[in-house]
Design a protein around this motif. Structure first.
Motif, short mmCIF file in Angstrom:
data_model
loop_
_atom_site.label_atom_id
_atom_site.label_comp_id
_atom_site.label_asym_id
_atom_site.label_seq_id
_atom_site.Cartn_x
_atom_site.Cartn_y
_atom_site.Cartn_z
N ILE A 65 18.28 2.75 6.85
CA ILE A 65 17.91 1.34 7.04
C ILE A 65 18.13 0.92 8.50
CG2 ILE A 65 18.37 -1.00 6.38
CD1 ILE A 65 18.26 0.28 3.36
N THR A 66 19.54 1.28 8.77
CA THR A 66 20.22 1.10 10.22
C THR A 66 19.30 1.70 11.24
OG1 THR A 66 22.42 0.76 9.20
CG2 THR A 66 22.21 1.22 11.61
N GLU A 67 19.05 2.82 11.23
CA GLU A 67 18.15 3.70 12.21
C GLU A 67 16.73 2.78 12.50
OE1 GLU A 67 18.22 7.59 11.13
OE2 GLU A 67 20.09 7.88 11.38
N LEU A 68 15.97 2.52 11.43
CA LEU A 68 14.79 1.90 11.50
C LEU A 68 14.88 0.54 12.12
CD1 LEU A 68 13.48 2.79 7.62
CD2 LEU A 68 12.55 3.72 10.03
N ARG A 69 15.92 0.06 11.50
CA ARG A 69 16.06 -1.56 12.05
C ARG A 69 16.32 -1.43 13.79
NH1 ARG A 69 19.95 -3.19 8.97
NH2 ARG A 69 18.61 -4.18 7.55
N GLU A 70 17.02 -0.41 14.05
CA GLU A 70 17.27 -0.32 15.64
C GLU A 70 16.19 0.25 16.22
OE1 GLU A 70 20.62 2.50 15.53
OE2 GLU A 70 22.04 0.87 15.29
N ALA A 71 15.16 0.93 15.56
CA ALA A 71 13.91 1.26 16.02
C ALA A 71 13.13 0.19 16.35
CB ALA A 71 13.45 2.51 15.44
N GLY A 72 13.18 -1.01 15.64
CA GLY A 72 12.20 -2.06 15.80
C GLY A 72 11.49 -2.31 14.49
N PHE A 73 11.74 -1.74 13.46
CA PHE A 73 11.08 -1.99 12.31
C PHE A 73 11.45 -3.26 11.55
CE2 PHE A 73 10.01 2.59 12.43
CZ PHE A 73 8.81 2.63 11.90
N HIS A 74 10.98 -4.05 10.79
CA HIS A 74 11.07 -5.24 10.31
C HIS A 74 10.52 -5.23 8.69
CE1 HIS A 74 7.26 -7.22 10.31
NE2 HIS A 74 6.93 -6.46 11.45
N ASN A 75 10.91 -6.17 7.96
CA ASN A 75 10.65 -6.41 6.50
C ASN A 75 10.67 -5.12 5.78
OD1 ASN A 75 9.47 -7.15 4.01
ND2 ASN A 75 7.37 -6.70 4.71
N ILE A 76 11.89 -4.37 5.95
CA ILE A 76 12.52 -3.23 5.31
C ILE A 76 12.77 -3.37 4.07
CG2 ILE A 76 14.16 -1.30 5.60
CD1 ILE A 76 14.36 -2.09 8.68
N GLN A 77 12.34 -2.64 2.98
CA GLN A 77 12.56 -2.70 1.71
C GLN A 77 13.22 -1.51 1.29
OE1 GLN A 77 8.36 -4.13 0.82
NE2 GLN A 77 9.57 -5.76 -0.28
N ALA A 78 13.95 -1.38 0.43
CA ALA A 78 14.95 -0.19 -0.38
C ALA A 78 14.75 -0.40 -1.74
CB ALA A 78 16.22 -0.05 0.31
N PHE A 79 14.25 0.85 -2.32
CA PHE A 79 14.46 0.61 -3.88
C PHE A 79 14.89 2.12 -4.32
CE2 PHE A 79 10.61 -0.92 -1.95
CZ PHE A 79 10.33 -2.18 -2.74
N ASP A 80 15.71 2.08 -5.58
CA ASP A 80 16.29 3.02 -5.96
C ASP A 80 15.90 3.48 -7.43
OD1 ASP A 80 19.00 3.51 -4.27
OD2 ASP A 80 19.02 1.50 -4.48
N CYS A 81 15.82 4.75 -7.95
CA CYS A 81 15.61 4.94 -9.22
C CYS A 81 16.57 6.24 -9.65
CB CYS A 81 13.97 5.57 -8.92
SG CYS A 81 13.53 6.28 -10.51
N ASP A 82 16.94 6.22 -10.74
CA ASP A 82 17.85 7.52 -11.25
C ASP A 82 17.26 7.81 -12.55
OD1 ASP A 82 19.76 9.19 -11.60
OD2 ASP A 82 21.46 7.90 -11.90
N ALA A 83 16.08 8.61 -12.65
CA ALA A 83 15.57 9.07 -13.88
C ALA A 83 16.41 10.14 -14.56
CB ALA A 83 14.30 9.41 -13.61
N THR A 84 16.06 10.34 -15.73
CA THR A 84 16.59 11.34 -16.47
C THR A 84 15.53 12.48 -16.82
OG1 THR A 84 17.74 9.76 -17.96
CG2 THR A 84 17.50 12.13 -18.97
#
Length: 249
Positions: free
Chosen positions: A172-191
């Motif tokens: 996320i930090t690297e993408l923001r520094e590269a000029g990206f915006h509207n950065i969304q992050a999602f997590d999934c922990d499946a069995t």
């Protein structure tokens, strides 16, 4: 596993099976998304798509109707051999497979509408450079707590001992520094449940979950104990933890 060791491992796996786990008998519950479905949903029929670290190309070849042209790149000769063999047998005409390193994308500026990367390292600045303005980048990566019960049993493993979420936050930090915006992050922990001893062995032999698995005789004793403690009616239980990031340039 350092970068050189991982590259050698990845090359060997490419020569063996092209990162194809379709024959592994397993079941999963709790997955929140299918990554390449998410990629295809963000493509227009007129788009050009770049897939970084395409491996044997199996996933890319499953979404060829989503875009005008799909380009898969990988640094591994073994993976590329598998990908080109899969492409030839598919008879699909709008896919190109190229050998290339993610740190130096040999494409013009603003060439792609969508860039994807599943379980492969990326260079955020290079991704930004080859994406058109308002283009979309999607990545799915393995979280530190993936297969955590297996890693705990062996006392070692991929990202073992690293705080879960570290890689996601770094991206996320690297993408923001590269000029990206509207950065969304999602997590999934499946069995996950692996049907047999052999299925779990294949997984450990062909992924970096437990580096150098099988080179020590003690590994199999540890695995036997692990299976005894985690075998259920559904199979041998573990987890699959992933994160996905979607960002717009």
């Amino acid at each position: 596993m350092n970068e050189l060791v991982y590259r050698n491992f990845y090359e060997r796996c490419g020569s063996l099976n092209g990162w194809d786990f379709s024959k592994v008998r397993s079941a999963s519950e709790g997955a929140k998304w299918d990554f390449y479905h998410e990629v295809s949903q963000r493509c227009k029929k007129s788009d050009i798509l770049l897939d970084i670290g395409t491996g044997g190309g199996e996933a890319l070849l499953s979404i060829t109707e989503a875009a005008l042209l799909l380009v898969g790149i990988d640094s591994s000769v073994g993976m590329l051999e598998a990908a080109n063999a899969n492409l030839k047998s598919s008879r699909i005409s709008n896919v190109r497979i190229l050998q290339m390193d993610a740190d130096k994308l040999d494409f013009p500026h603003e060439f792609f509408n969508v860039v994807s990367s599943r379980h492969a390292p990326i260079n955020s600045e290079e991704v930004a450079r080859v994406l058109v303005d308002d283009g979309i980048f999607l990545t799915q990566q393995v979280s530190e707590d993936d297969k955590i019960n297996i890693k705990n049993a062996f006392g070692r493993g991929q990202s073992f001992g690293i705080q879960d979420g570290t890689l996601k936050n770094n991206y996320i930090t690297e993408l923001r520094e590269a000029g990206f915006h509207n950065i969304q992050a999602f997590d999934c922990d499946a069995t996950e449940w692996y049907q047999s001893y052999e299925d779990l062995i294949f997984l450990l032999k062909h992924t970096p979950i437990i580096p150098n698995f099988g080179q020590s005789e003690n590994d199999f004793a540890i695995l036997d104990k692990f299976i005894g403690e985690h075998k259920t009616k559904k199979g041998i239980m573990t987890n699959s933890k992933r994160f996905m990031i979607i960002a717009r340039k």
